[in-house]
Design a protein around this motif. Structure first.
Motif, PDB file in Angstrom:
ATOM      1  N   THR A 143       3.856  16.754  -0.606  1.00 45.63           N
ATOM      2  CA  THR A 143       2.819  17.411   0.185  1.00 45.63           C
ATOM      3  C   THR A 143       1.689  16.429   0.499  1.00 45.63           C
ATOM      4  N   TYR A 144       0.855  16.808   1.456  1.00 48.63           N
ATOM      5  CA  TYR A 144      -0.259  15.973   1.901  1.00 48.63           C
ATOM      6  C   TYR A 144      -1.173  15.615   0.729  1.00 48.63           C
ATOM      7  N   GLU A 145      -1.525  16.621  -0.079  1.00 52.04           N
ATOM      8  CA  GLU A 145      -2.453  16.410  -1.195  1.00 52.04           C
ATOM      9  C   GLU A 145      -1.781  15.663  -2.352  1.00 52.04           C
ATOM     10  N   GLN A 146      -0.543  16.027  -2.701  1.00 52.99           N
ATOM     11  CA  GLN A 146       0.147  15.369  -3.813  1.00 52.99           C
ATOM     12  C   GLN A 146       0.341  13.885  -3.535  1.00 52.99           C
ATOM     13  N   GLY A 346       4.160   7.875   3.951  1.00 53.36           N
ATOM     14  CA  GLY A 346       5.008   9.002   3.556  1.00 53.36           C
ATOM     15  C   GLY A 346       4.927  10.155   4.531  1.00 53.36           C
ATOM     16  N   ASP A 347       3.728  10.454   5.037  1.00 54.91           N
ATOM     17  CA  ASP A 347       3.565  11.547   6.007  1.00 54.91           C
ATOM     18  C   ASP A 347       4.346  11.261   7.287  1.00 54.91           C
ATOM     19  N   ILE A 348       4.231  10.041   7.777  1.00 51.27           N
ATOM     20  CA  ILE A 348       4.925   9.679   9.017  1.00 51.27           C
ATOM     21  C   ILE A 348       6.434   9.647   8.796  1.00 51.27           C
ATOM     22  N   ALA A 349       6.879   9.243   7.601  1.00 54.68           N
ATOM     23  CA  ALA A 349       8.315   9.288   7.287  1.00 54.68           C
ATOM     24  C   ALA A 349       8.835  10.723   7.318  1.00 54.68           C
ATOM     25  N   ILE A 439       5.311  20.535   9.166  1.00 56.57           N
ATOM     26  CA  ILE A 439       6.499  19.687   9.074  1.00 56.57           C
ATOM     27  C   ILE A 439       7.218  19.913   7.751  1.00 56.57           C
ATOM     28  N   ARG A 440       6.462  20.000   6.658  1.00 57.27           N
ATOM     29  CA  ARG A 440       7.079  20.214   5.351  1.00 57.27           C
ATOM     30  C   ARG A 440       7.768  21.572   5.269  1.00 57.27           C
TER      31      ARG A 440
END
Length: 468
Positions: A143-146, A346-349, A439-440
């Motif tokens: 996740t974004y925060e993790q 990681g977000d972009i991946a 996305i997630r």
């Protein structure tokens, strides 16, 4: 210990996060040693030609880039009961240790080819360990925060490793040993830290394996990454964000001794403050990124970094207490920039995986490591520039005012320019926390659908096997 193919559960405890992040201690210790101490060690203490040292470091860093892409591709395609990235971390540790042993064997008769061979072996081991650790962290905190939390800890403990290798030569000098012996002690610390921390990670940390919904892929599939605007944006930012501090790091000891009037011990203590500031900068930018967005936190960090660096040439030479606060601020923002770039990767991946249906995490981190090595190779060429203008690196050498002035300009102008460009790369970035959460959710729904497919096939008699 959870098996390598376990499903990703909720957020990790802080103890688990710190255990995983411990591998960054020898990794970042080596990064600092390569950036600051090893080039000067080979040139000043071993006595190798300055241009030879600069050319060897630059050549190896550039040659190693396609190796990173190969390793990232191989990691993403690895399928073992032991795990995907876990196995590469275990294999890379002894290779990295052997490369460091080679550094200790270098002597005055070492040729450029011999030095390049030692460095190449060291870089391959470093890439195996660093890349697998980053990619593992990317899937460990989805996740974004993790992801901010995990990479904040990774960079934070990396600071501990960097501080350790700065303390070692200071202690060695106080005990009456030479600068060269201090560097050798630093290398031994890294060699011993690698098996301890890697074993801790392997023993305590699970590895969630994300399913691939595309069974066959080739080289052309990877080239599609470069068609994504956010991937290009990320790589450009990583190149510039690494080139700025890396450029500064290669010249640091020369600049602070010959221009700013500090001895080796005082310069190392200031550098220690710069690095230790990452303990504050890493969690601060992670916290800020969860509130204003990672890209905005990145832009704030690069701006403050550049403003802080502008002040350095105007401070009176040799005044430790005046330099210390500025070094702390600049160091905190340098660490924060790294945290944000690793988390943004990681977000972009995730965004790319949603579009193409397979795991790209290893290759994405391989590409960012590649841009970092390009930047490091380019920064190493400052040695060639200094040699060309007549700067003398050997201990006891006397340099002309013109050579010192060229050193000062090289140290300040390049880092400020490139770091500001890194921040500017994320102007107009639209992968917000809300968009990433969407996305997630879509990835989770699709993963669940494919996970149900084999069971459905057994009920209907259809051949619906999905390779993962």
């Amino acid at each position: 210990m959870t098996k390598g193919n376990s499903a990703a559960p909720g957020a990790l405890s802080m103890v688990s996060v710190l255990a995983f992040a411990s591998a960054s201690i020898p990794i970042q210790a080596l990064v600092l040693a390569i950036s600051v101490h090893l080039p000067r060690y080979f040139a000043s203490h071993i006595g190798l030609d300055l241009a030879l040292v600069g050319a060897a470091f630059a050549m190896v860093r550039l040659i190693d880039i396609p190796i990173d892409v190969f390793l990232g591709t191989a990691m993403d395609r690895t399928r073992t009961r032991f795990g995907r990235y876990r196995v590469w971390l275990a294999l890379g540790a002894p290779v990295m240790m052997a490369g460091l042993w080679g550094v200790l064997q270098a002597g005055p008769s070492t040729s450029q080819l011999g030095l390049s061979g030692i460095l190449l072996f060291l870089y391959i081991g470093y890439s195996m360990v660093y890349l697998s650790h980053l990619a593992w962290g990317g899937v460990l905190g989805p996740t974004y925060e993790q992801r901010n939390r995990i990479f904040g800890a990774v960079i934070g403990l990396g600071v501990a490793g960097a501080v350790a290798v700065l303390v070692i030569p200071v202690i060695m000098q106080q005990l009456g040993h030479s600068d060269g012996e201090g560097v050798r002690a630093m290398v031994w610390f890294i060699i011993l830290a690698i098996p301890v921390t890697v074993a801790l990670v392997l023993a305590t940390t699970r590895e969630p394996i994300t399913p691939d919904h595309k069974a066959h892929f080739g080289v052309r599939d990877y080239l599609t990454l470069l068609k994504h605007g956010n991937v290009v944006r990320l790589l450009a930012a990583d190149l510039c964000a690494t080139l700025g501090p890396g450029w500064m790091a290669t010249l640091y000891l020369f600049y602070f001794k010959d221009s700013r009037g500090f001895d080796t011990a005082s310069a190392n203590v200031l550098l220690m403050i710069y690095i230790a500031a990452g303990f504050a900068g890493a969690p601060f930018t992670a916290w800020l990124g969860n509130r204003i967005g990672k890209h905005r936190s990145l832009m704030a960090a690069t701006t403050i970094y550049s403003l802080g660096l502008i002040v350095v040439p105007f401070l009176p030479a040799g005044q430790f207490l005046l330099f210390a606060p500025g070094m702390f601020i600049v160091g905190a923002m340098a660490a924060g920039t790294t945290v944000m770039i690793r988390a943004l990767t990681g977000d972009i991946a995730d965004e790319v995986r949603l579009q193409h249906g397979r795991e790209w995490m290893g290759l994405m981190y391989a590409l960012t490591i590649g841009t970092s090595k390009i930047a490091s190779g380019l920064s190493a060429l400052t040695f060639v520039l200094l040699a060309a203008i007549g700067y003398q690196a050997r201990e006891g050498a006397t340099n002309t005012p013109e050579a010192i002035q060229a050193l000062e300009l090289a140290y300040i102008v390049g880092p400020i320019f490139f770091v500001m460009v890194a921040g500017a790369c994320f102007i107009g970035y639209r992968l917000t926390p809300e968009r990433h959460a969407q996305i997630r959710r879509e990835l989770a729904e699709r993963d669940a659908l494919y996970a149900e497919a084999p069971a459905l096939g057994s009920l209907t008699g259809d051949d619906m096997i999905v390779k993962t």
